[in-house]
Design a protein around this motif. Structure first.
Motif, PDB file in Angstrom:
ATOM      1  N   MET A   1       0.825  -1.193   0.000  1.00 17.01           N
ATOM      2  CA  MET A   1       0.000   0.000   0.000  1.00 17.01           C
ATOM      3  C   MET A   1       0.871   1.258   0.000  1.00 17.01           C
ATOM      4  SD  MET A   1      -3.158   1.102   0.200  1.00 17.01           S
ATOM      5  CE  MET A   1      -4.138   2.400   0.819  1.00 17.01           C
ATOM      6  N   VAL A   2       1.813   1.361   0.927  1.00 18.40           N
ATOM      7  CA  VAL A   2       2.674   2.538   1.006  1.00 18.40           C
ATOM      8  C   VAL A   2       3.560   2.629  -0.233  1.00 18.40           C
ATOM      9  CG1 VAL A   2       4.554   3.631   2.276  1.00 18.40           C
ATOM     10  CG2 VAL A   2       2.638   2.654   3.517  1.00 18.40           C
ATOM     11  N   VAL A   3       4.111   1.492  -0.664  1.00 20.40           N
ATOM     12  CA  VAL A   3       4.982   1.489  -1.837  1.00 20.40           C
ATOM     13  C   VAL A   3       4.200   1.930  -3.066  1.00 20.40           C
ATOM     14  CG1 VAL A   3       6.338   0.033  -3.399  1.00 20.40           C
ATOM     15  CG2 VAL A   3       6.575  -0.222  -0.918  1.00 20.40           C
ATOM     16  N   SER A   4       2.984   1.409  -3.247  1.00 21.33           N
ATOM     17  CA  SER A   4       2.195   1.802  -4.417  1.00 21.33           C
ATOM     18  C   SER A   4       1.812   3.280  -4.355  1.00 21.33           C
ATOM     19  CB  SER A   4       0.953   0.922  -4.566  1.00 21.33           C
ATOM     20  OG  SER A   4       0.075   1.098  -3.478  1.00 21.33           O
ATOM     21  N   LEU A   5       1.572   3.791  -3.163  1.00 21.58           N
ATOM     22  CA  LEU A   5       1.263   5.212  -2.994  1.00 21.58           C
ATOM     23  C   LEU A   5       2.453   6.071  -3.417  1.00 21.58           C
ATOM     24  CD1 LEU A   5      -0.566   7.508  -1.899  1.00 21.58           C
ATOM     25  CD2 LEU A   5       0.456   7.071   0.351  1.00 21.58           C
ATOM     26  N   VAL A   6       3.632   5.716  -2.939  1.00 22.87           N
ATOM     27  CA  VAL A   6       4.846   6.476  -3.267  1.00 22.87           C
ATOM     28  C   VAL A   6       5.166   6.371  -4.751  1.00 22.87           C
ATOM     29  CG1 VAL A   6       7.335   6.645  -2.863  1.00 22.87           C
ATOM     30  CG2 VAL A   6       5.777   6.341  -0.929  1.00 22.87           C
ATOM     31  N   VAL A   7       5.118   5.163  -5.296  1.00 23.11           N
ATOM     32  CA  VAL A   7       5.415   4.966  -6.721  1.00 23.11           C
ATOM     33  C   VAL A   7       4.429   5.760  -7.575  1.00 23.11           C
ATOM     34  CG1 VAL A   7       5.404   3.266  -8.600  1.00 23.11           C
ATOM     35  CG2 VAL A   7       6.577   2.756  -6.450  1.00 23.11           C
ATOM     36  N   GLY A   8       3.146   5.693  -7.254  1.00 19.31           N
ATOM     37  CA  GLY A   8       2.137   6.425  -8.023  1.00 19.31           C
ATOM     38  C   GLY A   8       2.333   7.925  -7.954  1.00 19.31           C
ATOM     39  N   ALA A   9       2.669   8.432  -6.787  1.00 20.76           N
ATOM     40  CA  ALA A   9       2.876   9.877  -6.618  1.00 20.76           C
ATOM     41  C   ALA A   9       4.099  10.356  -7.383  1.00 20.76           C
ATOM     42  CB  ALA A   9       3.012  10.212  -5.138  1.00 20.76           C
ATOM     43  N   LEU A  10       5.199   9.631  -7.262  1.00 19.79           N
ATOM     44  CA  LEU A  10       6.429  10.048  -7.939  1.00 19.79           C
ATOM     45  C   LEU A  10       6.309   9.921  -9.453  1.00 19.79           C
ATOM     46  CD1 LEU A  10       9.142   8.668  -5.487  1.00 19.79           C
ATOM     47  CD2 LEU A  10       8.084  10.947  -5.566  1.00 19.79           C
ATOM     48  N   TRP A  11       5.642   8.875  -9.909  1.00 20.10           N
ATOM     49  CA  TRP A  11       5.392   8.703 -11.343  1.00 20.10           C
ATOM     50  C   TRP A  11       4.620   9.912 -11.885  1.00 20.10           C
ATOM     51  CZ3 TRP A  11       6.416   5.210 -15.271  1.00 20.10           C
ATOM     52  CH2 TRP A  11       5.602   5.274 -16.395  1.00 20.10           C
ATOM     53  N   ALA A  12       3.570  10.298 -11.189  1.00 16.24           N
ATOM     54  CA  ALA A  12       2.727  11.409 -11.642  1.00 16.24           C
ATOM     55  C   ALA A  12       3.500  12.727 -11.692  1.00 16.24           C
ATOM     56  CB  ALA A  12       1.502  11.544 -10.748  1.00 16.24           C
ATOM     57  N   MET A  13       4.549  12.847 -10.881  1.00 18.46           N
ATOM     58  CA  MET A  13       5.337  14.074 -10.836  1.00 18.46           C
ATOM     59  C   MET A  13       6.547  14.074 -11.764  1.00 18.46           C
ATOM     60  SD  MET A  13       4.026  16.458  -9.027  1.00 18.46           S
ATOM     61  CE  MET A  13       5.437  17.572  -8.847  1.00 18.46           C
ATOM     62  N   LEU A  14       6.889  12.936 -12.364  1.00 15.10           N
ATOM     63  CA  LEU A  14       8.098  12.874 -13.197  1.00 15.10           C
ATOM     64  C   LEU A  14       8.162  13.969 -14.265  1.00 15.10           C
ATOM     65  CD1 LEU A  14       8.838   9.071 -13.620  1.00 15.10           C
ATOM     66  CD2 LEU A  14      10.315  10.810 -12.596  1.00 15.10           C
ATOM     67  N   PRO A  15       7.071  14.249 -14.988  1.00 15.15           N
ATOM     68  CA  PRO A  15       7.173  15.323 -15.985  1.00 15.15           C
ATOM     69  C   PRO A  15       7.440  16.704 -15.372  1.00 15.15           C
ATOM     70  CG  PRO A  15       5.315  13.891 -16.476  1.00 15.15           C
ATOM     71  CD  PRO A  15       5.802  13.523 -15.097  1.00 15.15           C
ATOM     72  N   ALA A  16       7.222  16.858 -14.077  1.00  8.17           N
ATOM     73  CA  ALA A  16       7.544  18.114 -13.390  1.00  8.17           C
ATOM     74  C   ALA A  16       8.927  18.069 -12.747  1.00  8.17           C
ATOM     75  CB  ALA A  16       6.486  18.416 -12.321  1.00  8.17           C
ATOM     76  N   TYR A  17       9.407  16.885 -12.423  1.00  9.14           N
ATOM     77  CA  TYR A  17      10.710  16.761 -11.775  1.00  9.14           C
ATOM     78  C   TYR A  17      11.870  16.999 -12.739  1.00  9.14           C
ATOM     79  CZ  TYR A  17       8.823  14.684  -7.440  1.00  9.14           C
ATOM     80  OH  TYR A  17       8.177  14.456  -6.253  1.00  9.14           O
ATOM     81  N   VAL A  18      11.700  16.647 -13.987  1.00  9.05           N
ATOM     82  CA  VAL A  18      12.808  16.656 -14.940  1.00  9.05           C
ATOM     83  C   VAL A  18      13.104  18.021 -15.577  1.00  9.05           C
ATOM     84  CG1 VAL A  18      13.522  15.665 -17.167  1.00  9.05           C
ATOM     85  CG2 VAL A  18      12.584  14.199 -15.377  1.00  9.05           C
ATOM     86  N   PRO A  19      12.119  18.879 -15.823  1.00 13.32           N
ATOM     87  CA  PRO A  19      12.391  20.106 -16.574  1.00 13.32           C
ATOM     88  C   PRO A  19      13.498  21.002 -16.031  1.00 13.32           C
ATOM     89  CG  PRO A  19      10.051  19.741 -16.520  1.00 13.32           C
ATOM     90  CD  PRO A  19      10.680  18.716 -15.603  1.00 13.32           C
ATOM     91  N   ASN A  20      13.554  21.233 -14.732  1.00 13.66           N
ATOM     92  CA  ASN A  20      14.598  22.124 -14.202  1.00 13.66           C
ATOM     93  C   ASN A  20      15.986  21.530 -14.380  1.00 13.66           C
ATOM     94  OD1 ASN A  20      13.308  24.551 -13.214  1.00 13.66           O
ATOM     95  ND2 ASN A  20      12.236  23.208 -11.810  1.00 13.66           N
ATOM     96  N   ASN A  21      16.089  20.201 -14.293  1.00  7.58           N
ATOM     97  CA  ASN A  21      17.382  19.560 -14.538  1.00  7.58           C
ATOM     98  C   ASN A  21      17.785  19.715 -15.998  1.00  7.58           C
ATOM     99  OD1 ASN A  21      17.555  18.604 -11.843  1.00  7.58           O
ATOM    100  ND2 ASN A  21      16.140  16.986 -12.361  1.00  7.58           N
TER     101      ASN A  21
END
Length: 180
Positions: free
Chosen positions: A1-21
């Motif tokens: 449950m916790v792992v799927s929550l974290v994976v889902g949240a980080l996946w959804a943010m990937l297009p926002a995490y990469v642009p500044n880099n």
């Protein structure tokens, strides 16, 4: 449950995490503020450029489309239903992240901080606020279905940790002049 929550949240943010880099790697070019000042301080500073903004936005948007291509097989492997990114969502996450970073640069200048100076809290979450706010405006139904309150908590808690790790890594590689 916790792992799927974290994976889902980080996946959804990937297009926002990469642009500044991507913007750091693209670096240089004409500053967005064209050297203009407000009072005796630059509006944004030399580090916010048109090239970085365009490259960052395109990179995040293209990443969203690439994530869609691997969504089904990866969802099966990790056992988590991962978000799909309509083009407008990929763009809003990426451009929103860039806009949030530009907004933080404006705040830094107004509070007397120079380029590269630390601004705890703002440095770690500026792009998150920009990405989430623009995506909420552009695709409210997608946003509500994807960024549930528990996922938002994961994003707000995990992002500063990821931010520190990636910035220290970029500093050690010589890509940034400060580790924040």
């Amino acid at each position: 449950m916790v792992v799927s929550l974290v994976v889902g949240a980080l996946w959804a943010m990937l297009p926002a995490y990469v642009p500044n880099n991507a913007a750091v790697l693209a670096g240089g070019g004409r500053p967005i503020d064209a050297g203009r000042t407000l009072g005796n301080r630059r509006l944004l500073g030399a580090g916010k450029t048109w090239r970085g903004t365009v490259v960052g936005t395109l990179t995040g948007t293209l990443l969203a489309l690439a994530l869609n291509a691997v969504n089904d097989p990866l969802s099966a492997v990790v056992g988590v239903e991962l978000a799909r990114f309509p083009l407008r969502v990929g763009f809003s996450l990426a451009f929103g992240a860039m806009a949030g970073d530009v907004g933080a640069s404006f705040l830094k200048r107004r509070t007397g901080r120079e380029r590269g100076a630390a601004f705890p809290g703002v440095d770690q979450l500026d792009f998150v606020v920009g990405a989430l706010a623009l995506t909420l405006l552009v695709a409210p139904a997608w946003f509500a279905a994807t960024f549930t309150p528990p996922r938002l908590v994961v994003v707000v808690v995990a992002t500063p940790l990821l931010h520190v790790l990636t910035n220290v890594g970029a500093y050690l590689l010589g890509l940034k002049t400060e580790p924040w």
